[in-house]
Scaffold this motif. Structure first.
Motif, PDB file in Angstrom:
ATOM      1  N   ASP A 147       0.855  -1.176   0.000  1.00  0.00           N
ATOM      2  CA  ASP A 147       0.000   0.000   0.000  1.00  0.00           C
ATOM      3  C   ASP A 147       0.897   1.233   0.000  1.00  0.00           C
ATOM      4  O   ASP A 147       1.941   1.248   0.666  1.00  0.00           O
ATOM      5  CB  ASP A 147      -0.915   0.012   1.234  1.00  0.00           C
ATOM      6  CG  ASP A 147      -1.962   1.108   1.175  1.00  0.00           C
ATOM      7  OD1 ASP A 147      -3.068   0.835   0.694  1.00  0.00           O
ATOM      8  OD2 ASP A 147      -1.662   2.236   1.602  1.00  0.00           O
ATOM      9  N   LYS A 148       0.519   2.257  -0.733  1.00  0.00           N
ATOM     10  CA  LYS A 148       1.392   3.431  -0.855  1.00  0.00           C
ATOM     11  C   LYS A 148       1.517   4.210   0.451  1.00  0.00           C
ATOM     12  O   LYS A 148       2.446   5.006   0.608  1.00  0.00           O
ATOM     13  CB  LYS A 148       0.902   4.354  -1.965  1.00  0.00           C
ATOM     14  CG  LYS A 148      -0.397   5.078  -1.684  1.00  0.00           C
ATOM     15  CD  LYS A 148      -0.696   6.071  -2.807  1.00  0.00           C
ATOM     16  CE  LYS A 148      -1.965   6.864  -2.544  1.00  0.00           C
ATOM     17  NZ  LYS A 148      -2.215   7.874  -3.583  1.00  0.00           N
ATOM     18  N   ASN A 149       0.590   3.985   1.399  1.00  0.00           N
ATOM     19  CA  ASN A 149       0.678   4.636   2.705  1.00  0.00           C
ATOM     20  C   ASN A 149       1.008   3.658   3.829  1.00  0.00           C
ATOM     21  O   ASN A 149       0.999   4.038   4.992  1.00  0.00           O
ATOM     22  CB  ASN A 149      -0.637   5.351   3.031  1.00  0.00           C
ATOM     23  CG  ASN A 149      -0.886   6.527   2.123  1.00  0.00           C
ATOM     24  OD1 ASN A 149      -0.161   7.514   2.154  1.00  0.00           O
ATOM     25  ND2 ASN A 149      -1.903   6.420   1.281  1.00  0.00           N
ATOM     26  N   GLY A 150       1.292   2.403   3.469  1.00  0.00           N
ATOM     27  CA  GLY A 150       1.702   1.434   4.472  1.00  0.00           C
ATOM     28  C   GLY A 150       0.627   0.427   4.807  1.00  0.00           C
ATOM     29  O   GLY A 150      -0.571   0.692   4.677  1.00  0.00           O
ATOM     30  N   ASN A 198       5.419   0.073   3.525  1.00  0.00           N
ATOM     31  CA  ASN A 198       4.632   0.066   2.291  1.00  0.00           C
ATOM     32  C   ASN A 198       4.586  -1.310   1.636  1.00  0.00           C
ATOM     33  O   ASN A 198       3.675  -1.608   0.864  1.00  0.00           O
ATOM     34  CB  ASN A 198       5.204   1.080   1.299  1.00  0.00           C
ATOM     35  CG  ASN A 198       5.216   2.487   1.857  1.00  0.00           C
ATOM     36  OD1 ASN A 198       6.256   2.987   2.253  1.00  0.00           O
ATOM     37  ND2 ASN A 198       4.070   3.121   1.928  1.00  0.00           N
ATOM     38  N   TYR A 199       5.580  -2.153   1.921  1.00  0.00           N
ATOM     39  CA  TYR A 199       5.654  -3.498   1.326  1.00  0.00           C
ATOM     40  C   TYR A 199       6.195  -4.440   2.403  1.00  0.00           C
ATOM     41  O   TYR A 199       7.357  -4.338   2.800  1.00  0.00           O
ATOM     42  CB  TYR A 199       6.578  -3.478   0.116  1.00  0.00           C
ATOM     43  CG  TYR A 199       6.674  -4.798  -0.619  1.00  0.00           C
ATOM     44  CD1 TYR A 199       5.833  -5.091  -1.687  1.00  0.00           C
ATOM     45  CD2 TYR A 199       7.614  -5.763  -0.244  1.00  0.00           C
ATOM     46  CE1 TYR A 199       5.923  -6.296  -2.369  1.00  0.00           C
ATOM     47  CE2 TYR A 199       7.707  -6.973  -0.915  1.00  0.00           C
ATOM     48  CZ  TYR A 199       6.864  -7.237  -1.969  1.00  0.00           C
ATOM     49  OH  TYR A 199       6.962  -8.434  -2.635  1.00  0.00           O
ATOM     50  N   LEU A 235      -8.141 -20.575   2.009  1.00  0.00           N
ATOM     51  CA  LEU A 235      -7.348 -19.633   2.806  1.00  0.00           C
ATOM     52  C   LEU A 235      -7.954 -18.242   2.627  1.00  0.00           C
ATOM     53  O   LEU A 235      -8.156 -17.785   1.504  1.00  0.00           O
ATOM     54  CB  LEU A 235      -5.895 -19.635   2.341  1.00  0.00           C
ATOM     55  CG  LEU A 235      -4.911 -18.732   3.096  1.00  0.00           C
ATOM     56  CD1 LEU A 235      -4.694 -19.259   4.510  1.00  0.00           C
ATOM     57  CD2 LEU A 235      -3.582 -18.636   2.352  1.00  0.00           C
ATOM     58  N   LYS A 236      -8.262 -17.594   3.745  1.00  0.00           N
ATOM     59  CA  LYS A 236      -8.800 -16.236   3.724  1.00  0.00           C
ATOM     60  C   LYS A 236      -7.850 -15.313   4.471  1.00  0.00           C
ATOM     61  O   LYS A 236      -7.487 -15.578   5.615  1.00  0.00           O
ATOM     62  CB  LYS A 236     -10.190 -16.198   4.370  1.00  0.00           C
ATOM     63  CG  LYS A 236     -10.818 -14.806   4.386  1.00  0.00           C
ATOM     64  CD  LYS A 236     -12.190 -14.840   5.049  1.00  0.00           C
ATOM     65  CE  LYS A 236     -12.834 -13.465   5.074  1.00  0.00           C
ATOM     66  NZ  LYS A 236     -14.162 -13.484   5.746  1.00  0.00           N
ATOM     67  N   VAL A 237      -7.441 -14.236   3.826  1.00  0.00           N
ATOM     68  CA  VAL A 237      -6.519 -13.266   4.424  1.00  0.00           C
ATOM     69  C   VAL A 237      -7.211 -11.914   4.480  1.00  0.00           C
ATOM     70  O   VAL A 237      -7.718 -11.420   3.464  1.00  0.00           O
ATOM     71  CB  VAL A 237      -5.211 -13.162   3.617  1.00  0.00           C
ATOM     72  CG1 VAL A 237      -4.316 -12.077   4.200  1.00  0.00           C
ATOM     73  CG2 VAL A 237      -4.491 -14.499   3.596  1.00  0.00           C
ATOM     74  N   GLU A 238      -7.257 -11.326   5.668  1.00  0.00           N
ATOM     75  CA  GLU A 238      -7.770  -9.969   5.852  1.00  0.00           C
ATOM     76  C   GLU A 238      -6.610  -9.094   6.331  1.00  0.00           C
ATOM     77  O   GLU A 238      -5.977  -9.391   7.348  1.00  0.00           O
ATOM     78  CB  GLU A 238      -8.897  -9.944   6.882  1.00  0.00           C
ATOM     79  CG  GLU A 238     -10.115 -10.760   6.471  1.00  0.00           C
ATOM     80  CD  GLU A 238     -11.202 -10.754   7.534  1.00  0.00           C
ATOM     81  OE1 GLU A 238     -10.952 -10.194   8.633  1.00  0.00           O
ATOM     82  OE2 GLU A 238     -12.295 -11.282   7.278  1.00  0.00           O
ATOM     83  N   LEU A 239      -6.334  -8.035   5.590  1.00  0.00           N
ATOM     84  CA  LEU A 239      -5.212  -7.160   5.914  1.00  0.00           C
ATOM     85  C   LEU A 239      -5.677  -5.709   5.887  1.00  0.00           C
ATOM     86  O   LEU A 239      -6.307  -5.264   4.924  1.00  0.00           O
ATOM     87  CB  LEU A 239      -4.054  -7.360   4.933  1.00  0.00           C
ATOM     88  CG  LEU A 239      -2.815  -6.497   5.159  1.00  0.00           C
ATOM     89  CD1 LEU A 239      -2.188  -6.791   6.519  1.00  0.00           C
ATOM     90  CD2 LEU A 239      -1.799  -6.709   4.045  1.00  0.00           C
ATOM     91  N   VAL A 240      -5.356  -4.999   6.965  1.00  0.00           N
ATOM     92  CA  VAL A 240      -5.730  -3.592   7.085  1.00  0.00           C
ATOM     93  C   VAL A 240      -4.521  -2.735   6.727  1.00  0.00           C
ATOM     94  O   VAL A 240      -3.402  -3.049   7.122  1.00  0.00           O
ATOM     95  CB  VAL A 240      -6.206  -3.279   8.518  1.00  0.00           C
ATOM     96  CG1 VAL A 240      -6.506  -1.802   8.693  1.00  0.00           C
ATOM     97  CG2 VAL A 240      -7.436  -4.113   8.849  1.00  0.00           C
ATOM     98  N   ASP A 241      -4.758  -1.645   5.989  1.00  0.00           N
ATOM     99  CA  ASP A 241      -3.645  -0.749   5.702  1.00  0.00           C
ATOM    100  C   ASP A 241      -3.482   0.252   6.841  1.00  0.00           C
ATOM    101  O   ASP A 241      -4.229   0.221   7.834  1.00  0.00           O
ATOM    102  CB  ASP A 241      -3.809  -0.065   4.340  1.00  0.00           C
ATOM    103  CG  ASP A 241      -4.995   0.896   4.284  1.00  0.00           C
ATOM    104  OD1 ASP A 241      -5.571   1.197   5.337  1.00  0.00           O
ATOM    105  OD2 ASP A 241      -5.333   1.344   3.175  1.00  0.00           O
ATOM    106  N   ALA A 242      -2.521   1.155   6.706  1.00  0.00           N
ATOM    107  CA  ALA A 242      -2.216   2.085   7.796  1.00  0.00           C
ATOM    108  C   ALA A 242      -3.380   3.002   8.107  1.00  0.00           C
ATOM    109  O   ALA A 242      -3.533   3.475   9.239  1.00  0.00           O
ATOM    110  CB  ALA A 242      -0.977   2.908   7.437  1.00  0.00           C
TER     111      ALA A 242
END
Length: 462
Positions: free
Chosen positions: A282-285, A317-318, A334-341
């Motif tokens: 993500d460009k903001n982390g 960011n990566y 497989l389920k992945v939930e990822l929150v950005d910054a």
């Protein structure tokens, strides 16, 4: 002094107070710096600290060593607000000194920022009740009872320098008066979540801002949801730097799933003990922490402690996380939930198969015809002991074998289960270019006593 001997007269000692500071140990303290110019170690030297109005803060006795700066600390409740303290060494003049006029400091004014924590009360001003610690009208922190085993201390340090947000272009920090952020430090890691609240009279900030904590590991600021209506407040589990942030980031983070070093797609075949990599971008982390990453394998949550995340991260960011589950034959998801910054959530769901039957799926080669190189594409339902791609002329003469030995620099094990793309440079086993024409290839696999093969046609043209 003469050519034969030297006589040195021992000077009278001198005790000098140079500073008073707030200290954090397993309880708040005032730390006094005392320099001693004598030659012998002094024992049971009294240090007394009072407030400017004469109220006694504390008194204790210390051992003092010569020719060094002695740091002497007296523990106690410092109160809150702005206070003036005076420190005096050897107040009863028990020690004969060269100069008796430098044993007492001038009143030192300080804003109290170090406060007690007790097991039965949590955060406190006085050490005998529970208090929400309020600092400078904009920042407050509440620590519940049981957050420490016995006693401790918390320090709040405001920072007037603006943090660098170069890796978070859509973030804007909100300055409150002259303060950009507040650093919170504990004498020991807290056992429970604690509550932080920011206060401002600006309605637009109340509606759009969020509390952020700086992640030293990820090197980015992470926004936390305001958990109380009408308040800029949230619960946290770690100390650090806290600030109010505005974010214009409304885009979910990008998630990629790799297994054994290759990107996985729905219906892929994998091994029973795969190395699964989760890549967040993500460009903001991305918030690759236990608060931001949740993984479910066959609907069962995966413990965050099972993930291997690099200790050194260039920026948030990566970020990648790996884990290696043990699976049984059959269909899995497989389920992945990822929150950005900024708090946007991305979701990735993939289904894959672990087969107990050995199969070779040959998808041919591309391009075909080829000029300089071509790529063989195949899929294995299980890991095999031997995999070879052999190329022949139409007359049946063997001219090239591609296997793990000839492909050792690629970093990919051609025998693993799953999807493979293997590139051939179009040269024979002697390094010569092939003549234009038609050739045949044979993919051969063996596992234990089982073998499979597939034959295809290749055309070379210029």
């Amino acid at each position: 002094e003469s050519t034969i001997y030297t006589v040195q007269v021992k000077p009278e000692p001198d005790l000098i107070i140079s500073a008073i500071k707030q200290a954090i140990d397993n309880y708040p303290a005032l730390s006094t710096s005392v320099y001693y110019s004598g030659t012998d170690t002094l024992r049971n030297v009294k240090l007394r600290i009072t407030e400017a109005d004469g109220t006694l803060y504390g008194v204790d006795k210390f051992k003092i060593f010569p020719d060094i700066e002695n740091v002497l600390s007296i523990k106690g409740e410092l109160g809150h607000g702005t206070k003036n303290f005076i420190a005096e060494i050897d107040p009863d003049n028990k020690i004969t000194e060269n100069n008796e006029n430098n044993n007492k400091s001038d009143p030192i004014s300080m804003i109290i920022n170090t406060f007690p924590i007790l097991a039965e009360h949590g955060s406190s001003y006085t050490g005998n009740q529970n208090d929400t610690i309020r600092y400078d009208g904009h920042f407050s922190i509440y620590l519940p009872p049981g957050i420490v085993d016995d006693s401790g201390a918390v320090r709040i340090h405001p920072k007037k320098s603006q943090p660098n947000l170069y890796s978070q272009p859509d973030y804007q920090i909100i300055k409150l008066d002259s303060i950009y952020c507040y650093s919170v430090q504990f004498s020991e890691p807290p056992h429970k979540d604690f509550y932080i609240e920011f206060t401002t009279d600006i309605d637009s900030i109340k509606k759009t801002a969020a509390i952020s904590r700086y992640s030293r590991r990820l090197k980015i600021w992470l926004c936390f949801k305001n958990e109380h209506a009408g308040k800029l407040a949230a619960y946290f589990s770690q100390a650090g730097q806290f600030a109010l942030m505005l974010s214009e980031d409304n885009t979910d983070p990008y998630i990629e799933l790799n297994i054994d070093g290759k990107q996985i797609y729905d219906g892929s075949y994998i091994s029973e003990q795969p190395s699964i990599s989760i890549i967040g971008e993500d460009k903001n982390g991305v918030n690759m922490t236990n608060n931001g990453l949740q993984v479910f394998l066959d609907s069962n949550p995966v413990d965050f402690n099972k993930f291997n995340i690099p200790d050194t991260i260039a920026n948030g960011n990566y970020v990648t996380a790996q884990f290696r589950p043990e699976l049984t034959c059959g269909n899995h998801n497989l389920k992945v939930e990822l929150v950005d910054a900024a708090g946007n959530k991305g979701v990735k769901i993939i289904e894959f198969i672990i087969s107990d039957d050995l199969k070779l799926k040959d998808y041919g080669n591309f391009p075909n015809p080829f000029k300089t190189q071509t790529t063989f594409i195949y899929e294995l339902t299980r890991r095999v002991d031997i995999l070879q791609i052999k190329i022949y002329t139409v007359a049946g003469r063997h001219i090239k074998t591609i296997d793990n030995k000839s492909h050792f620099n690629s970093g990919e094990d051609l025998r693993n289960s799953g999807y493979h793309e293997v590139t051939w440079d179009g040269l024979d086993k002697y390094g010569n270019f092939l003549a234009n024409g038609v050739y045949f290839y044979k993919i051969y696999i063996k596992k234990d006593d089982k073998t499979k093969s597939s034959i295809g046609k290749i055309a070379k043209s210029r």
